[in-house]
Each structure stands twice: as C-alpha cells, then as structure tokens.
Design an enzyme around this catalytic site. Structure first.
Site, PDB file in Angstrom:
ATOM      1  N   HIS A 156       0.836  -1.207   0.000  1.00  0.00           N
ATOM      2  CA  HIS A 156       0.000   0.000   0.000  1.00  0.00           C
ATOM      3  C   HIS A 156       0.861   1.243   0.000  1.00  0.00           C
ATOM      4  CE1 HIS A 156       0.602   0.870   4.387  1.00  0.00           C
ATOM      5  NE2 HIS A 156       0.694  -0.434   4.487  1.00  0.00           N
ATOM      6  N   ASP A 172      -0.695   4.238   0.713  1.00  0.00           N
ATOM      7  CA  ASP A 172      -1.292   5.190   1.652  1.00  0.00           C
ATOM      8  C   ASP A 172      -0.564   5.117   2.985  1.00  0.00           C
ATOM      9  OD1 ASP A 172      -2.519   2.584   1.966  1.00  0.00           O
ATOM     10  OD2 ASP A 172      -3.995   3.522   3.289  1.00  0.00           O
ATOM     11  N   ASP A 219       6.563   1.849   6.655  1.00  0.00           N
ATOM     12  CA  ASP A 219       5.226   1.266   6.454  1.00  0.00           C
ATOM     13  C   ASP A 219       4.479   2.009   5.366  1.00  0.00           C
ATOM     14  OD1 ASP A 219       2.919  -0.189   6.802  1.00  0.00           O
ATOM     15  OD2 ASP A 219       2.332   0.803   8.655  1.00  0.00           O
ATOM     16  N   GLU A 262      -5.220   0.814   2.744  1.00  0.00           N
ATOM     17  CA  GLU A 262      -4.890  -0.180   3.770  1.00  0.00           C
ATOM     18  C   GLU A 262      -4.942   0.422   5.161  1.00  0.00           C
ATOM     19  OE1 GLU A 262      -2.511  -2.825   6.408  1.00  0.00           O
ATOM     20  OE2 GLU A 262      -2.245  -0.690   5.970  1.00  0.00           O
ATOM     21  N   GLU A 263      -4.520   1.678   5.287  1.00  0.00           N
ATOM     22  CA  GLU A 263      -4.511   2.336   6.591  1.00  0.00           C
ATOM     23  C   GLU A 263      -5.881   2.895   6.959  1.00  0.00           C
ATOM     24  OE1 GLU A 263      -2.134   1.948   8.465  1.00  0.00           O
ATOM     25  OE2 GLU A 263      -0.202   1.990   7.430  1.00  0.00           O
ATOM     26  N   GLU A 296       4.668  -5.915   4.403  1.00  0.00           N
ATOM     27  CA  GLU A 296       4.568  -5.198   5.680  1.00  0.00           C
ATOM     28  C   GLU A 296       5.879  -5.320   6.469  1.00  0.00           C
ATOM     29  OE1 GLU A 296       2.350  -3.226   6.881  1.00  0.00           O
ATOM     30  OE2 GLU A 296       0.660  -3.554   5.528  1.00  0.00           O
ATOM     31  N   HIS A 305       4.504   4.428  11.953  1.00  0.00           N
ATOM     32  CA  HIS A 305       3.440   5.257  12.528  1.00  0.00           C
ATOM     33  C   HIS A 305       3.968   6.243  13.573  1.00  0.00           C
ATOM     34  CE1 HIS A 305      -0.258   2.589  11.352  1.00  0.00           C
ATOM     35  NE2 HIS A 305       0.686   2.557  10.428  1.00  0.00           N
TER      36      HIS A 305
END
Length: 379
Positions: A69, A71, A102, A133-134, A162, A347
């Site tokens: 992903h 995003d 990520d 995805e997020e 991931e 994150h």
C-alpha cells in the site's frame, strides 16, 4: 537499481489515506520500463473512489504477486519530527519520512529487486498496490483481488511487504494473523427510582453479569501457531447523570482478537449465549474486520525461509502476532506470507529506515523472487 531514489519519490507524495497524491504515477513510471502492464482500478462511491494499481509482467504460471500500500497515516504533530515528514531527507545514512517503513520502503525494495533480476524468470510477477490499507480497507485490496480473479490474474502465491522484522532484517516472517471482532451490546431494563428497585429492572446489573460470563474464563489456551484469543471490554456506558435513577439501558463495547480455533460466526454465537442467559431484551451489533488465517508451513513457506536465511544469515521465526493486515484478504485466494523491514518506527514521528537496510531488503527480495518462482516451477 538503487531503491533509495524511488523511495524518496514515494515519500514526497503526501498520500495520507485515501489520497493517492501521485504515488501510483511514480510506481507506473518505474514499472513500465521493466516490462509491466499497469492498470489503475478505482473503487468506491462516486467522488470518493480509492485509487489502486495492478501491474503484471508475464502471463504464464507460476504467478507471484507482491501486495502493498502507498497510503500512509497522518504525520501527527509536526513538532515531534526532526525532518519534513514528506521531505525524504537522508541524514547520517538514514532516510526520514512518513511511509519510509510502512510501507513505501518495501515497495521500492521489491521493484529494485525485480530490476536486478533477468527478465526470463519462470512464470510471471505482479504487484497489487492499494490506497486504503490504513483506512477502512473497503475499496482496496479486497476489491482488487476480486477483479484479479474475474480477469484471470489469480496468483499462485503472494508476499505482503509489511514491516514484519522485529530487531533485524529477516528475523520474522508472518504466516498468519489473528482475526478481529468488535461487538456492541445494548441491554434493556426498566427505568425507575433507585429507592424502589422492586419497581424497576436494572440493566447495569444484568450487563455486569453478562460481561463476567464473557471474561471469567479464557476463550482458549492457544494453538501451536497462535497465542490465546483475548476478549477485552473497551467501553461501558450508561449515560445516566442522575444519582437516584435506575437507567433503562446499559451498553458495552468489546474487541476479540481470535485465533483459528474460532470464527466470527462462532464468537457471535458465544456472545449471544452469554446474553440469552440473562433472559432480558438486548441488541447485539457485531462487525468483523478479518477472520483468522494461517498459511501452513509447506513448500511455499519453506522456500521463503530458505531464501531469507541465505540472504541474511538469520533463521527467521514464523509468527502470527500483531494486528490485522491486508494479508487477511489475500489468504482467501492463495497462500500468503508477510516479510519486510524492521518496523520499529512505523506510525511514529521521525519514521525512518537506514539506507543500508533498504538496500539489503532489495537484495533479500531478489532472493525471494528467484526462490519462489523456481520452487513453484518445479512443483
């Protein structure tokens, strides 16, 4: 091909869920010269579509897909960053930016790995890249997989990029994930004066008993591949500002992280049994963001382990911990595993990845691609 410039281009696209922000265009520009046919896929309500990308090279089997992903989560308080979260600054051998770990780094490393390999590999390669995805994960991977199945692109195996590594690159491969179920319970009673409880029916007392039934005993003791399932009460709310009124309703929310001994259906039945024992009126709302899944060790997992060992010198542990990922959707179509960078900063403010580790991940992925395609071609 060095993955660093590609990662920097991707980081400079502020693709906070569900914004595409140019990230998929960057990928198309990198993939088309490598012989990939790229297809943009948009799903969702008009005006709110999520943009996704499917790219494939080759038409024969075996078909190896990489899922990821572009995003990212919001950067949060910029005061916590020492660099522009969308600047892709390299400092002291480390690249900083939202998505560095990520998982834009994983995507850049996978494409760099493909560029380093000959084009006459057996089978075909594809990439499934989503933009949500997020977020709610409604209009991304799950719908692209359905489109792939309808258009003769179903993969034989899939790797999700991931950031699974814990302390060092390649130390962990995820071969499954727990399921996640959310439930909201509303228990109805009869409102009344607290001095005359015989004239009321206190739903708080009933709900406390229900929650005790659900939490007094563990759901299970775990399995060889999964830790024990857990049920956590996340909210208990009566909404009663008065001290002398028995409320008419009481509510609770809970989250269950469950292994492959359970399903959302069996757990819903478990919740209803605890509620039915009260012989009271209730409402139960349940949502499941993903069922538990496990890719049993076999040729696919063994080839992945062997390639990781050869590239890193480490013996990877096979793991099923953590939260959910889009692998839960892929598992319904083909064998899937997850392998990626060290996830220590994902994150967080100052999300980053060492440049040397990024390049090592590209080398690892090159080994993985060769090993998986060769193993499947022999099968």
């Amino acid at each position: 091909m060095d993955p660093l410039p590609l990662l920097q281009e991707l980081i400079r696209c502020p693709s906070v869920t569900p914004a595409e922000a140019g990230a998929l265009g960057v990928l198309e520009a990198a993939l088309v010269p490598l012989g990939f046919t790229c297809t943009r896929l948009r799903f969702g309500p008009p005006g709110e579509e999520v943009e996704n990308l499917f790219a494939r090279r080759g038409s024969r089997g075996p078909h190896l897909c990489f899922a990821g992903h572009t995003d990212v989560v919001p950067p949060g308080d910029l005061a916590g960053w020492s660099a522009d979260p969308f600047g892709a600054e390299v400092r002291d051998g480390v690249v900083y930016g939202r998505g560095a770990t990520d998982m834009k780094g994983g995507i850049a490393a996978w494409i760099a790995a493909i560029a380093s390999l000959p084009r006459d590999l057996p089978g075909s390669l594809s990439l499934l890249i989503t933009g949500d995805e997020e977020g709610p994960a409604l209009d991304g991977t799950v719908k692209v997989l359905d489109w792939m199945a309808r258009n003769d692109h179903r993969p034989d195996m899939c790797l999700v990029g991931e950031p699974t590594s814990k302390a060092a690159l390649g130390d962990t491969i995820k071969i499954g994930r727990r399921g996640s179920l959310n439930a909201e319970i509303t228990l109805h009673g009869i409102q009344g004066h607290s001095a005359y409880p015989q004239r009321a029916d206190n739903p708080v007392h009933r709900l406390v008993r229900v929650l005790h039934r659900l939490t007094a005993e563990p759901l299970d003791a775990g399995t060889p591949w999964f830790e024990p399932s857990t049920l956590q009460v996340t909210s208990f709310d009566v909404g009663n500002p008065a001290t002398n009124v028995i409320p008419g309703t009481a509510r609770a929310r809970l989250n269950i992280r469950f292994n492959d001994l359970h399903s959302s259906r069996s757990l819903t039945a478990h919740l209803r049994a605890a509620l039915e024992a009260e012989e009271a009126r209730y409402d139960l709302a349940v949502s499941c963001s993903g069922e538990a899944f496990l890719t049993e060790p076999g040729p696919f997992v063994e080839a992945l382990v062997a390639a990781t060992r050869a590239a890193t010198g480490r013996e990877p542990s096979l793991d099923t911990g953590g939260g959910t990922s889009d692998a839960r959707f892929v598992a319904q179509h083909c064998p899937v595993a997850e392998l990626g960078a060290v996830g220590a900063t994902m994150h967080k403010a100052d999300e980053s990845t060492p440049v040397a580790e990024l390049r090592a991940l590209a080398a690892l992925y090159a080994r993985v691609i060769e090993a998986l395609l060769a193993q499947e071609a022999r099968a």
